[in-house]
Structure formats: structure tokens, C-alpha cells
Design a protein around this motif. Sequence first.
Motif, PDB file in Angstrom:
ATOM      1  N   LYS A   1       0.816  -1.211   0.000  1.00 60.18           N
ATOM      2  CA  LYS A   1       0.000   0.000   0.000  1.00 60.18           C
ATOM      3  C   LYS A   1       0.853   1.267   0.000  1.00 60.18           C
ATOM      4  O   LYS A   1       1.739   1.431   0.839  1.00 60.18           O
ATOM      5  N   TYR A   2       0.579   2.146  -0.953  1.00 60.16           N
ATOM      6  CA  TYR A   2       1.221   3.447  -1.121  1.00 60.16           C
ATOM      7  C   TYR A   2       2.654   3.360  -1.628  1.00 60.16           C
ATOM      8  O   TYR A   2       3.316   4.386  -1.773  1.00 60.16           O
ATOM      9  N   ASN A   3       3.171   2.152  -1.896  1.00 58.58           N
ATOM     10  CA  ASN A   3       4.480   2.031  -2.519  1.00 58.58           C
ATOM     11  C   ASN A   3       4.317   1.837  -4.024  1.00 58.58           C
ATOM     12  O   ASN A   3       3.227   1.930  -4.559  1.00 58.58           O
ATOM     13  N   GLU A   4       5.423   1.547  -4.714  1.00 61.03           N
ATOM     14  CA  GLU A   4       5.389   1.592  -6.178  1.00 61.03           C
ATOM     15  C   GLU A   4       4.480   0.525  -6.782  1.00 61.03           C
ATOM     16  O   GLU A   4       4.193  -0.505  -6.168  1.00 61.03           O
ATOM     17  N   CYS A   5       4.052   0.813  -8.000  1.00 59.52           N
ATOM     18  CA  CYS A   5       3.188  -0.117  -8.740  1.00 59.52           C
ATOM     19  C   CYS A   5       3.949  -1.414  -9.014  1.00 59.52           C
ATOM     20  O   CYS A   5       5.094  -1.377  -9.463  1.00 59.52           O
ATOM     21  N   PRO A   6       3.356  -2.569  -8.745  1.00 55.99           N
ATOM     22  CA  PRO A   6       4.047  -3.834  -9.035  1.00 55.99           C
ATOM     23  C   PRO A   6       4.300  -3.984 -10.529  1.00 55.99           C
ATOM     24  O   PRO A   6       3.459  -3.594 -11.348  1.00 55.99           O
ATOM     25  N   PRO A   7       5.465  -4.509 -10.934  1.00 56.06           N
ATOM     26  CA  PRO A   7       5.741  -4.710 -12.356  1.00 56.06           C
ATOM     27  C   PRO A   7       4.850  -5.800 -12.926  1.00 56.06           C
ATOM     28  O   PRO A   7       4.335  -6.653 -12.201  1.00 56.06           O
ATOM     29  N   GLY A   8       4.678  -5.765 -14.236  1.00 48.73           N
ATOM     30  CA  GLY A   8       3.859  -6.781 -14.897  1.00 48.73           C
ATOM     31  C   GLY A   8       3.816  -6.530 -16.391  1.00 48.73           C
ATOM     32  O   GLY A   8       4.068  -5.424 -16.861  1.00 48.73           O
ATOM     33  N   ASP A   9       3.515  -7.563 -17.166  1.00 50.15           N
ATOM     34  CA  ASP A   9       3.484  -7.432 -18.623  1.00 50.15           C
ATOM     35  C   ASP A   9       2.115  -7.734 -19.211  1.00 50.15           C
ATOM     36  O   ASP A   9       1.986  -7.912 -20.431  1.00 50.15           O
TER      37      ASP A   9
ATOM     38  N   SER B   1       3.063  11.415  -5.049  1.00 50.54           N
ATOM     39  CA  SER B   1       2.687  10.080  -5.497  1.00 50.54           C
ATOM     40  C   SER B   1       2.609   9.116  -4.318  1.00 50.54           C
ATOM     41  O   SER B   1       3.496   9.076  -3.479  1.00 50.54           O
ATOM     42  N   VAL B   2       1.543   8.350  -4.259  1.00 49.43           N
ATOM     43  CA  VAL B   2       1.415   7.291  -3.265  1.00 49.43           C
ATOM     44  C   VAL B   2       1.161   5.969  -3.997  1.00 49.43           C
ATOM     45  O   VAL B   2       0.231   5.251  -3.733  1.00 49.43           O
ATOM     46  N   GLY B   3       2.031   5.692  -4.945  1.00 45.18           N
ATOM     47  CA  GLY B   3       1.918   4.481  -5.742  1.00 45.18           C
ATOM     48  C   GLY B   3       1.694   4.740  -7.205  1.00 45.18           C
ATOM     49  O   GLY B   3       1.811   3.840  -8.032  1.00 45.18           O
ATOM     50  N   CYS B   4       1.359   5.981  -7.535  1.00 51.50           N
ATOM     51  CA  CYS B   4       1.099   6.332  -8.936  1.00 51.50           C
ATOM     52  C   CYS B   4       2.410   6.643  -9.662  1.00 51.50           C
ATOM     53  O   CYS B   4       3.479   6.651  -9.067  1.00 51.50           O
ATOM     54  N   MET B   5       2.306   6.913 -10.961  1.00 56.06           N
ATOM     55  CA  MET B   5       3.437   7.343 -11.766  1.00 56.06           C
ATOM     56  C   MET B   5       3.152   8.761 -12.236  1.00 56.06           C
ATOM     57  O   MET B   5       2.037   9.055 -12.656  1.00 56.06           O
TER      58      MET B   5
ATOM     59  N   LYS C   1      -1.694  -6.576  -0.107  1.00 52.27           N
ATOM     60  CA  LYS C   1      -3.127  -6.628  -0.429  1.00 52.27           C
ATOM     61  C   LYS C   1      -3.340  -6.130  -1.855  1.00 52.27           C
ATOM     62  O   LYS C   1      -2.403  -5.669  -2.508  1.00 52.27           O
ATOM     63  N   LYS C   2      -4.562  -6.237  -2.333  1.00 54.68           N
ATOM     64  CA  LYS C   2      -4.899  -5.727  -3.651  1.00 54.68           C
ATOM     65  C   LYS C   2      -4.595  -4.234  -3.715  1.00 54.68           C
ATOM     66  O   LYS C   2      -4.867  -3.498  -2.777  1.00 54.68           O
ATOM     67  N   ARG C   3      -4.006  -3.792  -4.827  1.00 53.27           N
ATOM     68  CA  ARG C   3      -3.727  -2.375  -5.023  1.00 53.27           C
ATOM     69  C   ARG C   3      -4.827  -1.760  -5.881  1.00 53.27           C
ATOM     70  O   ARG C   3      -5.298  -2.363  -6.837  1.00 53.27           O
ATOM     71  N   ASP C   4      -5.222  -0.550  -5.569  1.00 50.50           N
ATOM     72  CA  ASP C   4      -6.198   0.129  -6.425  1.00 50.50           C
ATOM     73  C   ASP C   4      -5.849   1.606  -6.525  1.00 50.50           C
ATOM     74  O   ASP C   4      -5.073   2.148  -5.742  1.00 50.50           O
ATOM     75  N   GLY C   5      -6.397   2.252  -7.549  1.00 46.62           N
ATOM     76  CA  GLY C   5      -6.190   3.675  -7.735  1.00 46.62           C
ATOM     77  C   GLY C   5      -4.806   4.072  -8.218  1.00 46.62           C
ATOM     78  O   GLY C   5      -4.377   5.212  -8.025  1.00 46.62           O
ATOM     79  N   ILE C   6      -4.062   3.141  -8.860  1.00 48.00           N
ATOM     80  CA  ILE C   6      -2.736   3.489  -9.393  1.00 48.00           C
ATOM     81  C   ILE C   6      -2.920   4.214 -10.724  1.00 48.00           C
ATOM     82  O   ILE C   6      -3.345   3.624 -11.712  1.00 48.00           O
ATOM     83  N   ALA C   7      -2.597   5.506 -10.732  1.00 46.57           N
ATOM     84  CA  ALA C   7      -2.865   6.351 -11.888  1.00 46.57           C
ATOM     85  C   ALA C   7      -1.564   6.864 -12.496  1.00 46.57           C
ATOM     86  O   ALA C   7      -0.481   6.734 -11.917  1.00 46.57           O
ATOM     87  N   ILE C   8      -1.680   7.443 -13.689  1.00 45.63           N
ATOM     88  CA  ILE C   8      -0.617   8.250 -14.279  1.00 45.63           C
ATOM     89  C   ILE C   8      -1.117   9.685 -14.241  1.00 45.63           C
ATOM     90  O   ILE C   8      -2.165  10.002 -14.809  1.00 45.63           O
ATOM     91  N   HIS C   9      -0.366  10.556 -13.554  1.00 38.96           N
ATOM     92  CA  HIS C   9      -0.864  11.928 -13.410  1.00 38.96           C
ATOM     93  C   HIS C   9       0.295  12.911 -13.286  1.00 38.96           C
ATOM     94  O   HIS C   9       1.466  12.548 -13.446  1.00 38.96           O
ATOM     95  N   GLN C  10      -0.027  14.190 -13.033  1.00 42.49           N
ATOM     96  CA  GLN C  10       0.948  15.262 -12.979  1.00 42.49           C
ATOM     97  C   GLN C  10       1.680  15.293 -11.634  1.00 42.49           C
ATOM     98  O   GLN C  10       1.610  14.362 -10.856  1.00 42.49           O
ATOM     99  N   TYR C  11       2.425  16.381 -11.385  1.00 44.23           N
ATOM    100  CA  TYR C  11       3.238  16.574 -10.189  1.00 44.23           C
ATOM    101  C   TYR C  11       4.497  15.694 -10.236  1.00 44.23           C
ATOM    102  O   TYR C  11       4.897  15.216 -11.295  1.00 44.23           O
ATOM    103  N   ASP C  12       5.133  15.488  -9.095  1.00 39.23           N
ATOM    104  CA  ASP C  12       6.352  14.687  -9.065  1.00 39.23           C
ATOM    105  C   ASP C  12       6.206  13.566  -8.038  1.00 39.23           C
ATOM    106  O   ASP C  12       5.114  13.304  -7.535  1.00 39.23           O
TER     107      ASP C  12
END
Length: 265
Positions: free
Chosen positions: A119-127, A182-186, A167-178
Motif C-alpha cells: 500500500k502506497y508504494n510503487e506499482c508492481p511490475p507486470g506485462d 505520489s502514493v503508488g502512482c506514476m 493486499k490488492k492495489r487500487d487507484g494506481i494512476a498516471i498523473h501530474q506533479y512529481d
Amino acid sequence: YRINNAFKGYAHRESYLEEAVKTLKVEDCPDYKRRKGQKGSVVVISGTDTKVEKYGTTENIVYKTSVYRAMTLEKYNELKNNNNLPPPDYIEYLTRDTHQTYSKRLKKTFKHSNLRYGKYNECPPGDKYFLNSSKDAKGPTYLMYVSDNSTGSDIEVKEELKDLMDKKRDGIAIHQYDRKASVGCMTTCSGSKTDNSDANSLYNEIPDLFLHNSMEKAKMIDNNGVVHDMSIERRFVRIIIEERDVIEKQWEDIKYGTTKWFGKE
């Protein structure tokens, strides 16, 4: 459709397009042959191709993000395995560090998981992820969301990552700012509002994210009064998030978490 949703002169414009395709010998183009018949897009966020970008006084390590239009995930993998990928149609750079600790908007302090993809860390990698528009993700805040399904904004815990995700991650977005926002987003390291940032540019460079929403009720009435269905079926946008090299450090204040992960230049 964006320019003229009344389809005035549509048949005439279509004939010009067909003539241009012949005159410019589009079907002889190697890139056309690679993509012929492909519906969908692929977005690839690198784990190793990085540079340093400033947002205000903050230096951010950002990762090359490549957009391939008119390409399915299967075709992308085939072309990559054969060393025959075309150049990307668009390139953006995104942060992947997640260091926000307090949100003024939400008036909330974030306690980061001690797991790298928790929770709140980086998005898990995946293909095999999907990149969904906010409409397809059932209306969250930002323009684009990463999900392991085509109609949501969440990621289930995968077996190979169960020791790194709590746990399941939700709300991982691509958005502005730096990365500080970010709490898990890019993030794109730019813009103070969604409609004034590179995130908007990236969104507009992936038409498969929004075209079906614009065209789902589109119709054309020809000169004979005949109504034509001009709707476009949804074309999926697949996103590959590569695993990145990181440096592990401790949070300065334990109330925010234990380990935090920094990208490498």
C-alpha cells in the motif's frame, strides 16, 4: 469527429484519404506491414532507461515510457522477440518513486507499507496490465489507471509477488506533479492541474483510451438521408511495467513507513 461531428463532407474526405494511401504507397511501408490489421495500443514503462528531471527544486529519476499505436500485446511481443519493433509513436518520462507522506487536499498522512509493492508504494511490475481511461475505470479522479482487468483500476496480488504485496492495489494512476505527490502512482513531473500537464499530452497520444467513448453513439447521415452507424468498438490499451533497479533507504520518520525505494540513474 472532433472537428466536425455532423460529418459534413465525410465521403469526400474519405475519398481523399483513399487516394493519399495509394499515392504515398502506404502499403509498401515496412512499419505499415508490421502493424497491418492491429487494433489496440501498447505502452511500455522501462525499468532501466532513465534520466533526471526537475520539478521545482526536486530532482526526480524518470523512466522512459513508450507508446506503440496500432499494436496488440501479442504483436508487440512477437516484434520484440524478432528485434523488429518500430520506433515508438510517442515518448514520455514518468517517475516511479513514491514518497508522498501528507496530502493537503485529503488532509491525510500516509503510512507506507514495508513491502515494496504494498500500500502506497510503487506499482508492481507486470506485462499483462491494462491502461484504462477514467470512464473505463468507473470514474476515479485522474485520466489513466493501471489495472489487471479492462474495466477497473485495481491490481490483484499475483502469486509471484505475494511476498512483496500485502493486499490488492487500487487507484494506481498516471498523473501530474512529481514523486512527492505520489502514493503508488506514476507522475510526469509537470503541471499543477490535470488539464495543464504532460499527463494530458500522453493521454491524447493514445487515442484508443478515449476514441470509443467519443464515438460510441456517433452516426452519419448521408446526402440521401440514410443513417450510418459510425461507432468504434473498444480497442484495449495494454501496459507493460518493467521491474526497476532501486536503492533501499529508511524513512526519516517511522510514522511514514520503514523502507523506501529510490530509483537509480
